[in-house]
Design an enzyme around this catalytic site. Structure first.
Site, PDB file in Angstrom:
ATOM      1  N   TYR A 174      29.162 -11.429  -5.866  1.00 51.58           N
ATOM      2  CA  TYR A 174      28.963 -11.247  -4.396  1.00 51.58           C
ATOM      3  C   TYR A 174      29.375 -12.857  -3.814  1.00 51.58           C
ATOM      4  O   TYR A 174      29.595 -12.931  -2.717  1.00 51.58           O
ATOM      5  CB  TYR A 174      27.631 -10.989  -4.106  1.00 51.58           C
ATOM      6  CG  TYR A 174      27.505  -9.420  -4.269  1.00 51.58           C
ATOM      7  CD1 TYR A 174      28.595  -8.630  -4.720  1.00 51.58           C
ATOM      8  CD2 TYR A 174      26.232  -8.697  -4.021  1.00 51.58           C
ATOM      9  CE1 TYR A 174      28.448  -7.235  -4.917  1.00 51.58           C
ATOM     10  CE2 TYR A 174      26.203  -7.569  -4.435  1.00 51.58           C
ATOM     11  CZ  TYR A 174      27.317  -6.628  -4.943  1.00 51.58           C
ATOM     12  OH  TYR A 174      27.081  -5.420  -5.089  1.00 51.58           O
ATOM     13  N   LYS A 194      26.181  -5.717 -19.551  1.00 45.73           N
ATOM     14  CA  LYS A 194      27.168  -5.110 -20.155  1.00 45.73           C
ATOM     15  C   LYS A 194      27.782  -6.075 -21.172  1.00 45.73           C
ATOM     16  O   LYS A 194      28.721  -6.593 -21.037  1.00 45.73           O
ATOM     17  CB  LYS A 194      28.183  -4.988 -19.024  1.00 45.73           C
ATOM     18  CG  LYS A 194      29.276  -3.657 -19.619  1.00 45.73           C
ATOM     19  CD  LYS A 194      28.690  -2.526 -19.971  1.00 45.73           C
ATOM     20  CE  LYS A 194      29.988  -1.633 -20.246  1.00 45.73           C
ATOM     21  NZ  LYS A 194      29.368  -0.326 -20.964  1.00 45.73           N
ATOM     22  N   ASP A 230      24.991   0.832 -18.291  1.00 43.85           N
ATOM     23  CA  ASP A 230      25.396   2.381 -18.035  1.00 43.85           C
ATOM     24  C   ASP A 230      24.353   2.981 -18.837  1.00 43.85           C
ATOM     25  O   ASP A 230      23.833   4.170 -18.389  1.00 43.85           O
ATOM     26  CB  ASP A 230      26.606   2.512 -18.833  1.00 43.85           C
ATOM     27  CG  ASP A 230      27.082   1.694 -20.122  1.00 43.85           C
ATOM     28  OD1 ASP A 230      26.148   0.985 -20.512  1.00 43.85           O
ATOM     29  OD2 ASP A 230      28.435   1.854 -20.285  1.00 43.85           O
ATOM     30  N   ASP A 268      22.254  -4.478  -7.704  1.00 42.74           N
ATOM     31  CA  ASP A 268      22.351  -3.515  -6.399  1.00 42.74           C
ATOM     32  C   ASP A 268      22.641  -2.269  -6.715  1.00 42.74           C
ATOM     33  O   ASP A 268      21.843  -1.529  -6.018  1.00 42.74           O
ATOM     34  CB  ASP A 268      23.654  -4.113  -5.732  1.00 42.74           C
ATOM     35  CG  ASP A 268      23.999  -3.956  -4.490  1.00 42.74           C
ATOM     36  OD1 ASP A 268      22.907  -3.013  -3.780  1.00 42.74           O
ATOM     37  OD2 ASP A 268      24.822  -4.185  -3.725  1.00 42.74           O
ATOM     38  N   ASP A 312      19.474   0.888  -6.023  1.00 40.08           N
ATOM     39  CA  ASP A 312      19.636   2.080  -5.261  1.00 40.08           C
ATOM     40  C   ASP A 312      19.367   3.566  -6.175  1.00 40.08           C
ATOM     41  O   ASP A 312      19.031   4.313  -5.346  1.00 40.08           O
ATOM     42  CB  ASP A 312      21.187   1.933  -4.907  1.00 40.08           C
ATOM     43  CG  ASP A 312      21.300   1.116  -3.581  1.00 40.08           C
ATOM     44  OD1 ASP A 312      20.185   0.565  -2.977  1.00 40.08           O
ATOM     45  OD2 ASP A 312      22.492   0.654  -3.324  1.00 40.08           O
TER      46      ASP A 312
END
Length: 940
Positions: free
Chosen positions: A715, A765, A798, A823, A827
């Site tokens: 970001y 990851k 994942d 993020d 959520d």
């Protein structure tokens, strides 16, 4: 005019950045900025050279030679085993100092650490005492080394004249003075090569060591003492009991291995200081421990068994007699010549180290004439030229006491032992007694052994101080054999404290630094904010603590360290006043923040806490009023506040235009340095389990905290838009190790605060992304070295996303992850409790260990809900629980936070709920119910 000011400011900032980059690497400058200092000295010392300056000052063989009068009276076993045992305990002191030096490397480290860790009532006085004790201790060490040089130099002449000439005290002082002046000239003129010269000095030391190890046994072939004599024969040429005579022999290594704090004083000239300083300390002590023990064995094997004749040698030095007996006149002259050359190099190195401590102490305004002493001479290589000559002049003046006699000389030199022992011991003691919770380890850390090691060091240093004050010859000393260490050092310590309480307490408030406002880069401002350092304009208010006395203070900013300590609600006598900025935001935002303020007003009414609220605009509301999502005045208010309560921002009204509400919150996070976003996932009431989209047996008992890195990553990386319609866009995800380190520490602190301490999970990851591999490596290192008491593990993002749906309890504890992954995963987690209106969040600018001001942005995780805003339908529970987090983290009021949580639970259990969780109550009704329930709980 404003544009001109901005342009000139940016130019000055760019110029300052260029200067600092020429002096140090980014990481070193950033680390120094965390301590509140700008880079003023050039970092041209490698780790080996930092080790070299300490090892050179110790000057192993010359120091042993100068202190044989302490060890020989205890016999060969006292010489050998006294060295080994005392060196072992000194190594413990080095380990304790290495922990601190790695965590907070600065030239004035000892008094800086004392001020940081000590209690608020004692920190200024103790810091002042340590600073003076250390400064005078180093100058006393310079006197001791250069006086030893003069004796060795003159002993060569005495040997050459076959002992028929003896130098007077005046001759000894003249040689001493010439030596001190030479050191001042060299320390000033060859500064650019000083780092490289340390390698030469180390080589010279080892040449002398190995020459002695080889030459003495050869010279004494057939006359060497056997192993029983070396290792098992004790002696006692004192009138003390034999056991205490053995303890007196410890003074030899205590005097010799006493300059390792020079690594700390050189830390602002060391590259990669967080590693160079601790390893320099330990390598220098370890080398002296090993090679000194070998030398003591060789000396014990080759010296005459007539110990009294050695001590009374006409050459004035027992070592000179040992060389003479083994190598003859020429050999002794050759070895003593090499010895005094190495001793001369020792004096040069300690002149450099002493000047850096003196400079640092004057930088913080503690010494007389500080404004002159602290000046850096850039032409000579960015060195504290005035500080060098201040030390030289002071050493020359103190050296005059040697004209009185050997007893007076020894008393002056004792500053190097007792004075430095106090300076080393107080910060270690302050850390373990008052500041352990504030201690954040650096790359070097002794882990779970750190505190026991610190206590061993403290006990040994106390013993060393007492030991250094005993008369060495016996309990009934004459005026000539009396040890005046207690007089000199008590005079220094008593004088320093008297100076503080009579005058300095009015202006000395601990470490502080002045910088021009435009010298601070944005990165430095953010770093300082993260570390609890606040920037005040000096001279604006007479009440500013530690106000600069610089006549040019109008253009200066003062940085001062504010250390907040954990204060349980029940024990606070004088409660503080907290300033809270309230950003209602857009649509439903003002509705829910009104309920949060309502809860805080109940606490204000029923406790000694006081809250002041400052309502400001943010997001779309600010765009409508001012044309931008965050004004400078609103940002300034947020920066000066103790905490921020935020409702929600954004909505379709403002769409995806060039000026968007989200830009305001991103700017707010960036300027406040809120690098860690906390999102808990739990059920505010057990009765809500049935409201979850997951089966009750799957989600019951879920309790984890997601810590999202908030100011780095994709970001904030560079991006390429498809502005020209070429069908290509790009976003980059940069991460630095320090960004990962600090958010990992925050996650670990949260895990430790849970009862019992919980496991920490890292999500990445690493099987695909380079940034994730850096993330995993850095996370693992911090957890293993700094938080060995905590369990931790890794999940691929994942896999974790699947587990969060399948078996979310498996992730209970604390989860830490990058900005992008955080993020998304937060959520996903938000749906588990059944409504976005139930979950709070916090974005923090520092850790929660009480080591500094913990400013934070507290907000519900839900959006602005334009479809139901203004209808009294939005669930305020998430905002109220955000207030609970504010009490817990920014205001250090965990008991009050628990009361708010309990009030929310009781209200939900009583059926007072908004529509989203199966009730009929409105926003205000729920807020009123929680406020009433909280008032009841506080009244109990």
């Amino acid at each position: 005019m404003a544009e001109t000011d901005v342009s000139s400011t940016e130019k000055r900032r760019a110029s300052q950045t260029a200067v600092e980059s020429s002096l140090a690497g980014e990481d070193d400058a950033a680390m120094l900025a965390k301590l509140g200092y700008k880079q003023e000295l050039r970092r041209n010392f490698t780790m080996l050279e930092v080790f070299g300056i300490a090892f050179s000052i110790m000057g192993l063989l010359p120091s042993i030679a100068s202190t044989l009068a302490y060890s020989i009276p205890a016999g060969p076993a006292g010489l050998v085993w006294g060295w080994f045992l005392a060196s072992m305990f000194i190594f413990f002191v080095g380990l304790a100092m290495a922990d601190l030096g790695s965590a907070m490397p600065t030239s004035g480290g000892l008094y800086w650490w004392t001020h940081f860790f000590a209690s608020p009532k004692s920190r200024n006085a103790l810091s002042f005492l340590v600073g003076y004790s250390n400064t005078l201790g180093l100058v006393g060490g310079l006197c001791s080394i250069d006086y030893g040089f003069s004796l060795m130099f003159l002993s060569v002449i005495v040997i050459a004249k076959d002992g028929e000439w003896a130098p007077s005290s005046g001759v000894v002082y003249a040689v001493f003075l010439a030596c001190v002046l030479c050191h001042g000239i060299l320390a000033s003129s060859v500064s650019k090569s000083m780092g490289k010269l340390q390698t030469v000095f180390v080589a010279m030391n080892f040449i002398l060591i190995f020459a002695t190890i080889i030459a003495l046994p050869i010279g004494r072939a057939g006359q060497r003492n056997d192993a029983k004599y070396i290792f098992a024969t004790t002696g006692n040429l004192t009138t003390w009991p034999t056991g205490w005579a053995f303890m007196i022999s410890w003074l030899s290594p205590i005097w010799t291995i006493g300059a390792f704090d020079s690594c700390v004083h050189m830390s602002e000239e060391a590259a990669n200081a967080t590693k160079a300083v601790p390893y320099g300390i330990l390598m220098s002590i370890g080398s002296c421990w090993l090679f000194g023990w070998i030398l003591c064995i060789v000396i014990a094997a080759c010296m005459s068994q007539d110990l009294e004749s050695l001590l009374g040698s006409s050459f004035g030095q027992p070592m000179a007699q040992i060389y003479y007996d083994a190598l003859g006149k020429r050999g002794a002259i050759g070895m003593m010549t090499l010895l005094f050359i190495v001793q001369f190099l020792m004096g040069l190195s300690i002149t450099v180290a002493a000047s850096r401590q003196t400079w640092a102490f004057s930088r913080d305004g503690a010494l007389p004439f500080s404004r002159y002493i602290r000046i850096i001479n850039q032409k000579l290589g960015f060195i504290p030229f005035n500080a060098v000559w201040f030390c030289v002049v002071l050493a020359a003046l103190l050296g005059l006491l040697t004209l009185i006699g050997p007893a007076a000389a020894s008393a002056v030199f004792s500053l190097a032992v007792a004075g430095n022992d106090v300076a080393w011991g107080v910060p270690i003691l302050a850390r373990v007694v008052w500041g352990q919770k504030k201690f954040v380890p650096g790359p070097f850390y002794t882990g779970r052994f750190s505190v026991p090691i610190a206590w061993i060091a403290i006990i040994f240093l106390c013993f060393g101080i007492v030991l250094s004050m005993f008369p060495t010859t016996g309990p009934n000393p004459t005026s000539e054999s009396m040890n005046y260490t207690v007089v000199i050092n008590m005079g220094v310590w008593g004088g320093a404290l008297a100076y503080y309480y009579l005058d300095a307490r009015k202006w000395f408030t601990g470490p502080k630094i002045t910088l021009s406002a435009d010298e601070l880069t944005e990165e430095q401002e953010r770093t300082l904010a993260e570390e609890g350092l606040v920037v005040d304009i000096a001279g604006q208010s007479d009440s500013l603590e530690g106000q600069s006395r610089d006549p040019e203070k109008k253009d200066k900013f003062e940085l001062r360290l504010e250390v907040n300590t954990l204060k349980p609600n029940s024990s606070i006598e004088t409660m503080p006043e907290y300033n809270i900025v309230v950003f209602g935001g857009d649509h439903c935002g003002p509705e829910v923040t009104a309920e949060g303020v309502k809860i805080l007003k109940v606490i204000d009414k029923h406790t000694d806490l006081t809250f002041k609220f400052d309502e400001q605009l943010l997001g779309g509301a600010s765009i409508d009023a001012h044309g931008i999502p965050l004004t400078d005045s609103a940002l300034a208010a947020a920066k000066s506040a103790d905490a921020i309560l935020l409702g929600a921002i954004g909505g379709p009204k403002w769409g995806t235009a060039a000026v968007r509400p989200e830009q305001g919150i991103l700017a707010l996070r960036k300027d406040l340095g809120t690098y860690g976003n906390l999102r808990p996932c739990f059920f505010a009431s057990e009765s809500l389990v049935e409201s979850s989209p997951l089966k009750a047996e799957v989600c019951r008992g879920v309790d984890f905290m997601i810590v999202r890195e908030l100011t780095g990553g994709i970001y904030f990386g560079e991006r390429i838009e498809d502005d020209q319609g070429k069908g290509f866009a790009e976003d980059r995800e940069p991460y630095h190790a320090f960004e990962i380190e600090r958010v990992t520490r925050l996650a670990a602190q949260l895990a430790l605060a849970r009862s019992p301490p919980s496991k920490v999970w890292s999500l990445d990851k690493a099987n695909v992304l380079a940034t994730s591999r850096l993330w995993r490596k850095t996370f693992t290192r911090v957890m293993e070295t700094e938080f060995p008491q905590l369990e931790f593990g890794h999940h691929l993002i994942d896999s974790a996303a699947m587990l969060m749906v399948k078996n979310p309890r498996a992730l209970n504890g604390v989860i830490v992850t990058s900005n992008l992954f955080g993020d998304i995963i937060s959520d996903e987690a938000s749906v588990i409790p059944g409504s976005l209106g139930l979950l709070p969040s916090a974005s923090l600018s520092s850790g929660i260990g009480g080591e500094g001001k913990c400013n934070g942005i507290y907000e519900p995780i839900h959006g602005s809900a334009p479809d139901i805003s203004g209808q009294n339908a939005v669930n305020p529970v998430a905002t109220i629980l955000s207030v609970s987090m504010m009490l817990r983290y920014s205001f250090q009021q965990p008991e009050l936070a628990a009361k708010v949580d309990e009030a929310v639970k009781n209200v939900i259990d009583n059926g007072v709920r908004t529509k989203d969780i199966g009730g009929t109550a409105g926003t205000k009704e729920v807020g009123n119910a929680v406020a009433e329930e909280l008032a009841k709980l506080l009244a109990k």
